[in-house]
Design a protein around this motif. Structure first.
Motif, PDB file in Angstrom:
ATOM      1  N   ASP A  57       0.830  -1.070   0.171  1.00 15.25           N
ATOM      2  CA  ASP A  57       0.102  -0.101   0.038  1.00 15.25           C
ATOM      3  C   ASP A  57       0.867   1.268   0.231  1.00 15.25           C
ATOM      4  O   ASP A  57       1.690   1.368   0.743  1.00 15.25           O
ATOM      5  CB  ASP A  57      -1.020  -0.182   1.363  1.00 15.25           C
ATOM      6  N   HIS A  58       0.329   2.287  -0.806  1.00 16.34           N
ATOM      7  CA  HIS A  58       1.319   3.492  -1.003  1.00 16.34           C
ATOM      8  C   HIS A  58       1.499   4.176   0.343  1.00 16.34           C
ATOM      9  O   HIS A  58       2.683   4.570   0.608  1.00 16.34           O
ATOM     10  CB  HIS A  58       0.711   4.176  -1.941  1.00 16.34           C
ATOM     11  N   ASP A  59       0.515   4.296   1.088  1.00  9.83           N
ATOM     12  CA  ASP A  59       0.554   4.863   2.477  1.00  9.83           C
ATOM     13  C   ASP A  59       1.259   4.054   3.432  1.00  9.83           C
ATOM     14  O   ASP A  59       2.153   4.819   4.259  1.00  9.83           O
ATOM     15  CB  ASP A  59      -0.668   5.199   3.123  1.00  9.83           C
ATOM     16  N   PHE A  61       3.837   2.476   2.446  1.00  9.00           N
ATOM     17  CA  PHE A  61       5.381   2.799   2.021  1.00  9.00           C
ATOM     18  C   PHE A  61       5.783   4.080   2.629  1.00  9.00           C
ATOM     19  O   PHE A  61       6.908   4.279   3.154  1.00  9.00           O
ATOM     20  CB  PHE A  61       5.442   2.567   0.569  1.00  9.00           C
ATOM     21  N   LEU A  62       4.838   5.084   2.415  1.00  4.97           N
ATOM     22  CA  LEU A  62       5.320   6.468   2.841  1.00  4.97           C
ATOM     23  C   LEU A  62       5.646   6.369   4.465  1.00  4.97           C
ATOM     24  O   LEU A  62       6.567   7.321   4.946  1.00  4.97           O
ATOM     25  CB  LEU A  62       4.205   7.418   2.308  1.00  4.97           C
ATOM     26  N   ILE A 222       8.334   0.900  -3.812  1.00  2.64           N
ATOM     27  CA  ILE A 222       7.275   1.409  -3.892  1.00  2.64           C
ATOM     28  C   ILE A 222       6.598   1.404  -5.465  1.00  2.64           C
ATOM     29  O   ILE A 222       7.287   1.183  -6.470  1.00  2.64           O
ATOM     30  CB  ILE A 222       7.585   3.099  -3.598  1.00  2.64           C
ATOM     31  N   TYR A 224       4.577   2.425  -8.331  1.00  2.00           N
ATOM     32  CA  TYR A 224       4.362   3.745  -9.097  1.00  2.00           C
ATOM     33  C   TYR A 224       3.618   3.370 -10.417  1.00  2.00           C
ATOM     34  O   TYR A 224       3.986   2.857 -11.304  1.00  2.00           O
ATOM     35  CB  TYR A 224       5.684   4.526  -9.748  1.00  2.00           C
ATOM     36  N   THR A 225       2.296   3.933 -10.310  1.00  5.14           N
ATOM     37  CA  THR A 225       1.288   3.462 -11.590  1.00  5.14           C
ATOM     38  C   THR A 225       1.655   4.176 -12.794  1.00  5.14           C
ATOM     39  O   THR A 225       1.184   3.789 -13.721  1.00  5.14           O
ATOM     40  CB  THR A 225       0.033   3.496 -11.190  1.00  5.14           C
ATOM     41  N   GLU A 230       4.037  -1.459 -14.330  1.00  6.55           N
ATOM     42  CA  GLU A 230       3.163  -1.634 -13.194  1.00  6.55           C
ATOM     43  C   GLU A 230       1.525  -1.859 -13.896  1.00  6.55           C
ATOM     44  O   GLU A 230       0.722  -2.533 -13.153  1.00  6.55           O
ATOM     45  CB  GLU A 230       3.063  -0.646 -12.314  1.00  6.55           C
TER      46      GLU A 230
END
Ligand SMILES: Nc1nc2c(ncn2[C@@H]2O[C@H](COP(=O)(O)OP(=O)(O)OP(=O)(O)O)[C@@H](O)[C@H]2O)c(=O)[nH]1
Ligand SMILES: [Mg+2]
Length: 371
Positions: A57-59, A61-62, A222, A224-225, A230
């Motif tokens: 999940d992007h969040d 990862f951040l 991470i 990246y779409t 991806e």
């Protein structure tokens, strides 16, 4: 509920559990006692070269990146030379705080022989500056072919002090492969991280102990779409991701000619004097040349067949194309970069108008030529 054990998979970092075979970290009860213990997914990647993709999940990862800023660490930011702008974490600065960042450009083995490495290094430094990331050094390496590692180890020694080292980057740039090489060639450890040709292999932080009690830490990539890699089906990834040295394909084009890269993207030379274009793409991707006036019809009738991959069944899974208009100025050579696909160098110096059609969301841009 999934039973969570405190033990983590030695290959991908996922918390091991014995209850749900569909979820990350599953390990059969009897395999749990093995040392090192690896999850069923890592076992399958290693032994059968197969794996389902589990994206982070992007969040999450951040949040993970945010933690690095609170620690005193050296950060190795790996980018993929083949997808430089697509794999760069442009917001890295916000997360790493005052920690030093080494920018490591991996997969340089993909470039044809006889490269001017100094020139490429300067190019990387210049591009990183444009993007706005602060770095203490740039290193060009190949984790797969063993290139540039003595210098990398030297730079890590110089910048690490007695700190941990975090290895961060987008998916599939070669973070785990790079750490494996360090383990194999520069330590006595008997460890191997899981790597695979598919993005999304490492699932959580994995600590590898260093001699002084500190760790080198592998991290999940991470997602990246804006990278074509991806967006496509895994079955089509093989055609996009180069695994051998690129064989650039040169086309002399007149105004009003078009190149199709499978049915992944299309390159129209809309205006300009006759000139040559060099395509740096995976050798497995078929390039089809046609007249611009016939291009729509050709796509209509032959996408998924003559123009492939993707195949007809998988064509609808990709977002519809959008058009990017790029004006190559007079004077210098420029690259038309398409994230996840590669780049096309416009060799002419008389300027050109190029239209690129690519799946919506894919990063397309013009840059000073890399090579
Ligand atoms: N050509 C080439 N391929 C490489 C190199 N380093 C890694 N790869 C390949 O890139 C793919 C991804 O490698 P990984 O090490 O799993 O990448 P990662 O960054 O750990 O990926 P995630 O865990 O998904 O974030 C594999 O197919 C590797 O063999 C390199 O130097 N050159
Ligand atoms: Mg990994």
């Amino acid at each position: 509920m999934t039973e969570q054990l405190t033990k983590h998979c030695a290959g991908c970092g996922a918390a091991l559990q014995t209850t749900n075979a569909e979820q990350a970290g599953y390990i059969p009860e009897k395999a749990l006692e093995r040392e090192p213990a690896i999850c069923q997914r890592c076992f399958r990647i290693k032994n059968y070269n197969e794996a389902q993709s589990i994206a982070m999940d992007h969040d999450d990862f951040l949040r993970m990146l945010g933690r690095i800023g609170d620690e005193d660490a050296l950060v190795i930011h790996i980018v993929d030379l083949f997808d430089f702008e697509g794999s760069m974490i442009s917001s890295l600065q916000r997360f790493v705080g005052n920690n030093p960042v080494l920018l490591v450009v991996n997969k340089v083995d993909l470039l044809p022989k006889g490269m001017n490495w100094n020139r490429i290094r300067n190019w990387v430094q210049h591009q990183a500056k444009e993007i706005g990331i602060k770095i203490v050094d740039v290193l060009l390496v190949s984790a797969k072919r063993d290139f540039g590692f003595d210098r990398l180890v030297e730079a890590v020694g110089e910048w690490r002090g007695d700190r941990d080292v975090y290895v961060v980057g987008a998916t599939n740039v070669g973070k785990s492969t790079l750490i494996n090489r360090l383990i194999r060639d520069y330590s006595d450890l008997d460890r191997e991280l899981t790597t695979s040709r598919y993005p999304g292999t490492t699932l959580d932080l994995v600590n590898i102990p260093l001699d002084d009690g500190r760790n080198i830490i592998d991290t999940p990539g991470i997602v990246y779409t804006h990278r074509l890699t991806e967006l496509v089906d895994r079955k089509d990834l093989g055609a996009l991701l180069p695994d051998k040295t690129l064989k650039p394909a040169v086309f002399q084009l007149n105004e009003g000619q078009t190149l199709f890269f499978g049915a992944m993207a299309r390159f129209d030379f809309a205006e300009g004097e006759r000139q040559s274009f060099t395509c740096y793409l995976s050798n497995a991707l078929k390039i089809h040349r046609t007249k611009l006036e016939r291009a729509d019809e050709l796509y209509e009738n032959h996408a998924g067949e003559l123009l492939a991959p993707p195949t007809k069944e998988r064509l609808a899974e990709l977002p519809a194309w959008t058009k990017h208009q790029l004006r190559v100025p007079r004077g210098g050579e420029m690259d038309v970069f398409i994230s996840g696909l590669g780049w096309i160098t416009c060799n002419g110096t008389s300027g050109a108008l190029i239209n690129v059609h690519a799946p919506k969301g894919v990063k397309v841009l013009l840059r000073p030529t890399m090579i």
